[in-house]
Design a protein around this motif. Structure first.
Motif, PDB file in Angstrom:
ATOM      1  N   VAL A  42       0.837  -1.193   0.000  1.00  0.00           N
ATOM      2  CA  VAL A  42       0.000   0.000   0.000  1.00  0.00           C
ATOM      3  C   VAL A  42       0.875   1.248   0.000  1.00  0.00           C
ATOM      4  O   VAL A  42       0.639   2.197  -0.766  1.00  0.00           O
ATOM      5  CB  VAL A  42      -0.954   0.015   1.211  1.00  0.00           C
ATOM      6  CG1 VAL A  42      -1.930   1.177   1.105  1.00  0.00           C
ATOM      7  CG2 VAL A  42      -1.717  -1.294   1.323  1.00  0.00           C
ATOM      8  N   VAL A  43       1.889   1.247   0.847  1.00  0.00           N
ATOM      9  CA  VAL A  43       2.800   2.395   0.932  1.00  0.00           C
ATOM     10  C   VAL A  43       3.477   2.648  -0.408  1.00  0.00           C
ATOM     11  O   VAL A  43       3.503   3.779  -0.915  1.00  0.00           O
ATOM     12  CB  VAL A  43       3.862   2.155   2.023  1.00  0.00           C
ATOM     13  CG1 VAL A  43       4.962   3.227   1.950  1.00  0.00           C
ATOM     14  CG2 VAL A  43       3.227   2.159   3.405  1.00  0.00           C
ATOM     15  N   GLN A  44       4.033   1.597  -1.016  1.00  0.00           N
ATOM     16  CA  GLN A  44       4.774   1.776  -2.258  1.00  0.00           C
ATOM     17  C   GLN A  44       3.858   2.183  -3.405  1.00  0.00           C
ATOM     18  O   GLN A  44       4.211   3.033  -4.227  1.00  0.00           O
ATOM     19  CB  GLN A  44       5.541   0.500  -2.598  1.00  0.00           C
ATOM     20  CG  GLN A  44       6.652   0.177  -1.623  1.00  0.00           C
ATOM     21  CD  GLN A  44       7.647   1.316  -1.481  1.00  0.00           C
ATOM     22  OE1 GLN A  44       8.108   1.888  -2.468  1.00  0.00           O
ATOM     23  NE2 GLN A  44       7.975   1.673  -0.246  1.00  0.00           N
ATOM     24  N   ASN A  45       2.678   1.591  -3.490  1.00  0.00           N
ATOM     25  CA  ASN A  45       1.764   1.939  -4.584  1.00  0.00           C
ATOM     26  C   ASN A  45       1.267   3.374  -4.487  1.00  0.00           C
ATOM     27  O   ASN A  45       1.020   4.016  -5.511  1.00  0.00           O
ATOM     28  CB  ASN A  45       0.570   0.975  -4.585  1.00  0.00           C
ATOM     29  CG  ASN A  45       0.841  -0.278  -5.386  1.00  0.00           C
ATOM     30  OD1 ASN A  45       0.852  -0.254  -6.613  1.00  0.00           O
ATOM     31  ND2 ASN A  45       1.086  -1.383  -4.689  1.00  0.00           N
ATOM     32  N   LEU A  46       1.144   3.898  -3.269  1.00  0.00           N
ATOM     33  CA  LEU A  46       0.622   5.252  -3.094  1.00  0.00           C
ATOM     34  C   LEU A  46       1.709   6.315  -3.019  1.00  0.00           C
ATOM     35  O   LEU A  46       1.494   7.449  -3.451  1.00  0.00           O
ATOM     36  CB  LEU A  46      -0.225   5.308  -1.823  1.00  0.00           C
ATOM     37  CG  LEU A  46      -1.651   4.759  -1.961  1.00  0.00           C
ATOM     38  CD1 LEU A  46      -2.233   4.459  -0.593  1.00  0.00           C
ATOM     39  CD2 LEU A  46      -2.542   5.744  -2.701  1.00  0.00           C
ATOM     40  N   LEU A  47       2.872   5.972  -2.472  1.00  0.00           N
ATOM     41  CA  LEU A  47       3.873   6.988  -2.169  1.00  0.00           C
ATOM     42  C   LEU A  47       5.156   6.888  -2.981  1.00  0.00           C
ATOM     43  O   LEU A  47       5.995   7.787  -2.896  1.00  0.00           O
ATOM     44  CB  LEU A  47       4.218   6.933  -0.666  1.00  0.00           C
ATOM     45  CG  LEU A  47       3.043   7.095   0.307  1.00  0.00           C
ATOM     46  CD1 LEU A  47       3.540   6.992   1.744  1.00  0.00           C
ATOM     47  CD2 LEU A  47       2.331   8.414   0.083  1.00  0.00           C
ATOM     48  N   ASN A  48       5.320   5.834  -3.755  1.00  0.00           N
ATOM     49  CA  ASN A  48       6.547   5.665  -4.531  1.00  0.00           C
ATOM     50  C   ASN A  48       6.266   5.981  -6.002  1.00  0.00           C
ATOM     51  O   ASN A  48       5.591   5.214  -6.695  1.00  0.00           O
ATOM     52  CB  ASN A  48       7.069   4.237  -4.390  1.00  0.00           C
ATOM     53  CG  ASN A  48       8.445   4.058  -5.014  1.00  0.00           C
ATOM     54  OD1 ASN A  48       8.840   4.801  -5.919  1.00  0.00           O
ATOM     55  ND2 ASN A  48       9.171   3.046  -4.554  1.00  0.00           N
ATOM     56  N   PRO A  49       6.779   7.093  -6.532  1.00  0.00           N
ATOM     57  CA  PRO A  49       6.522   7.462  -7.933  1.00  0.00           C
ATOM     58  C   PRO A  49       7.000   6.406  -8.928  1.00  0.00           C
ATOM     59  O   PRO A  49       6.394   6.253  -9.994  1.00  0.00           O
ATOM     60  CB  PRO A  49       7.307   8.768  -8.101  1.00  0.00           C
ATOM     61  CG  PRO A  49       7.477   9.298  -6.716  1.00  0.00           C
ATOM     62  CD  PRO A  49       7.596   8.103  -5.833  1.00  0.00           C
ATOM     63  N   GLU A  50       8.059   5.683  -8.597  1.00  0.00           N
ATOM     64  CA  GLU A  50       8.558   4.657  -9.513  1.00  0.00           C
ATOM     65  C   GLU A  50       7.543   3.531  -9.673  1.00  0.00           C
ATOM     66  O   GLU A  50       7.316   3.041 -10.781  1.00  0.00           O
ATOM     67  CB  GLU A  50       9.890   4.098  -9.011  1.00  0.00           C
ATOM     68  CG  GLU A  50      10.496   3.066  -9.967  1.00  0.00           C
ATOM     69  CD  GLU A  50      11.829   2.530  -9.485  1.00  0.00           C
ATOM     70  OE1 GLU A  50      12.446   1.732 -10.235  1.00  0.00           O
ATOM     71  OE2 GLU A  50      12.254   2.863  -8.362  1.00  0.00           O
ATOM     72  N   TRP A  51       6.930   3.115  -8.575  1.00  0.00           N
ATOM     73  CA  TRP A  51       5.909   2.063  -8.664  1.00  0.00           C
ATOM     74  C   TRP A  51       4.716   2.543  -9.471  1.00  0.00           C
ATOM     75  O   TRP A  51       4.144   1.784 -10.256  1.00  0.00           O
ATOM     76  CB  TRP A  51       5.467   1.639  -7.255  1.00  0.00           C
ATOM     77  CG  TRP A  51       6.411   0.672  -6.608  1.00  0.00           C
ATOM     78  CD1 TRP A  51       7.766   0.782  -6.540  1.00  0.00           C
ATOM     79  CD2 TRP A  51       6.063  -0.546  -5.946  1.00  0.00           C
ATOM     80  NE1 TRP A  51       8.290  -0.297  -5.865  1.00  0.00           N
ATOM     81  CE2 TRP A  51       7.274  -1.123  -5.485  1.00  0.00           C
ATOM     82  CE3 TRP A  51       4.868  -1.193  -5.679  1.00  0.00           C
ATOM     83  CZ2 TRP A  51       7.301  -2.319  -4.779  1.00  0.00           C
ATOM     84  CZ3 TRP A  51       4.891  -2.388  -4.963  1.00  0.00           C
ATOM     85  CH2 TRP A  51       6.096  -2.946  -4.531  1.00  0.00           C
ATOM     86  N   ARG A  52       4.359   3.794  -9.292  1.00  0.00           N
ATOM     87  CA  ARG A  52       3.235   4.340 -10.057  1.00  0.00           C
ATOM     88  C   ARG A  52       3.565   4.337 -11.545  1.00  0.00           C
ATOM     89  O   ARG A  52       2.727   3.963 -12.370  1.00  0.00           O
ATOM     90  CB  ARG A  52       2.918   5.759  -9.597  1.00  0.00           C
ATOM     91  CG  ARG A  52       1.810   6.419 -10.395  1.00  0.00           C
ATOM     92  CD  ARG A  52       1.365   7.730  -9.786  1.00  0.00           C
ATOM     93  NE  ARG A  52       0.252   8.314 -10.524  1.00  0.00           N
ATOM     94  CZ  ARG A  52      -0.476   9.337 -10.094  1.00  0.00           C
ATOM     95  NH1 ARG A  52      -0.214   9.889  -8.921  1.00  0.00           N
ATOM     96  NH2 ARG A  52      -1.473   9.810 -10.823  1.00  0.00           N
ATOM     97  N   ALA A  53       4.778   4.730 -11.894  1.00  0.00           N
ATOM     98  CA  ALA A  53       5.171   4.787 -13.300  1.00  0.00           C
ATOM     99  C   ALA A  53       5.201   3.401 -13.931  1.00  0.00           C
ATOM    100  O   ALA A  53       4.917   3.247 -15.125  1.00  0.00           O
ATOM    101  CB  ALA A  53       6.537   5.462 -13.434  1.00  0.00           C
ATOM    102  N   ARG A  54       5.530   2.393 -13.154  1.00  0.00           N
ATOM    103  CA  ARG A  54       5.649   1.039 -13.698  1.00  0.00           C
ATOM    104  C   ARG A  54       4.313   0.293 -13.738  1.00  0.00           C
ATOM    105  O   ARG A  54       4.215  -0.754 -14.372  1.00  0.00           O
ATOM    106  CB  ARG A  54       6.649   0.226 -12.868  1.00  0.00           C
ATOM    107  CG  ARG A  54       8.077   0.736 -12.965  1.00  0.00           C
ATOM    108  CD  ARG A  54       9.051  -0.210 -12.299  1.00  0.00           C
ATOM    109  NE  ARG A  54      10.420   0.303 -12.354  1.00  0.00           N
ATOM    110  CZ  ARG A  54      11.506  -0.460 -12.462  1.00  0.00           C
ATOM    111  NH1 ARG A  54      11.385  -1.772 -12.540  1.00  0.00           N
ATOM    112  NH2 ARG A  54      12.708   0.089 -12.496  1.00  0.00           N
TER     113      ARG A  54
END
Length: 282
Positions: free
Chosen positions: A163-175
């Motif tokens: 949840v943290v990475q999907n919401l707060l990590n721009p790299e995960w969002r881009a991928r």
């Protein structure tokens, strides 16, 4: 009447139970249940007395239920309320969990990654594989998953949370292809699992942190949506390999375990051909 001597987690569960009922009541229109639409309504959806009448329960009793009072509801009554509120299978299960009808999973298995799991993950490489718990903490991962989403070793262990990475990590969002559709599902799944851990400090602190750092999380959280339907197909945009498509298989460690191993199998020949032939960074 309210029981002020109840444990904090019990009071929290009752409060969430009432909030969930209100949110589901607000989305139903009189037309959907065959009621007249005349007259002004101060709030969206049905009134409490209308839900009580349709479910065959007393108005006062249902009001107390929404207020989080110390009253018990049988599975039969909860089923009637669920039908009236038109809950889907996941929402109905969530309702039962909040009512304390279902038995929570064993806490002893929440953080155990067995040697056999680690062996399977290594053997499946370069197919991406992760092991996570109900709180969406990533407990283990292989080289293939690092190649897909970025070097998880570079992320502090306390931050390795889906949840943290999907919401707060721009790299995960881009991928993540379809990120705007994926995030509501992951928050709804997290909320369904959270109902079984109300009052637990680790869960509550994570919710508070996400609400403070992500306006989108707060918005989605306040919708009270829940689901236990696993995602079976995922698409990604890898910065080097390009578009990728995977079928996702979720394997539970046991009947009452909260540990899940998720394997990403190429959904087409193009994806399979783009996977690294040599082990990626780990």
């Amino acid at each position: 009447m309210k029981n002020t001597n109840a444990r904090p987690e019990v009071r929290a569960r009752r409060g969430e139970f009432g909030a969930f009922l209100k949110s589901r009541r607000a989305r139903i229109t009189p037309e959907q249940v065959g009621l007249p639409t005349g007259g002004r309504r101060r709030t969206p959806g049905l009134r409490r007395e209308e839900i009580a009448q349709l479910a065959g329960v007393g108005v006062t009793w249902y009001t107390w239920l929404e207020q989080g009072r110390d009253i018990k509801a049988s599975e039969h009554v909860l089923a009637a309320i669920s039908r009236t509120l038109r809950l889907n299978l996941h929402e109905h299960a969530h309702l039962l969990t909040l009512a304390g009808v279902t038995e929570p999973p064993s806490a002893t298995e929440c953080n155990a990654v067995t040697p056999s799991m680690k062996t399977m993950m290594a053997k499946l490489d370069p197919y991406p594989v992760i092991v996570s718990n109900a709180r969406c903490d990533v407990l283990a991962y292989n080289r293939g998953y690092c190649w897909l989403m970025g070097d998880l070793d570079a992320i502090p262990s306390g931050e390795r949370n889906l949840v943290v990475q999907n919401l707060l990590n721009p790299e995960w969002r881009a991928r993540t292809v379809g990120w705007a559709e994926h995030v509501p599902r992951i928050v709804a799944g997290f909320r369904a699992a959270w109902a079984e851990h109300l009052g637990e400090p680790a869960w509550e602190s994570l919710v508070k942190r996400l609400a403070a750092e992500s306006p989108l999380f707060e918005q989605l959280w306040n919708r009270c949506d829940v689901t236990r339907e696993p995602v079976t197909t995922r698409r990604f945009e890898h910065p080097i390999a390009g578009p990728l498509k995977f079928h996702v298989t979720h394997l539970n460690a046991g009947v009452h375990s909260e540990i899940t191993m998720s394997t990403f199998t190429p959904a087409d020949e193009i994806t399979a051909s783009r996977l690294p032939t040599a082990p990626g960074p780990r």
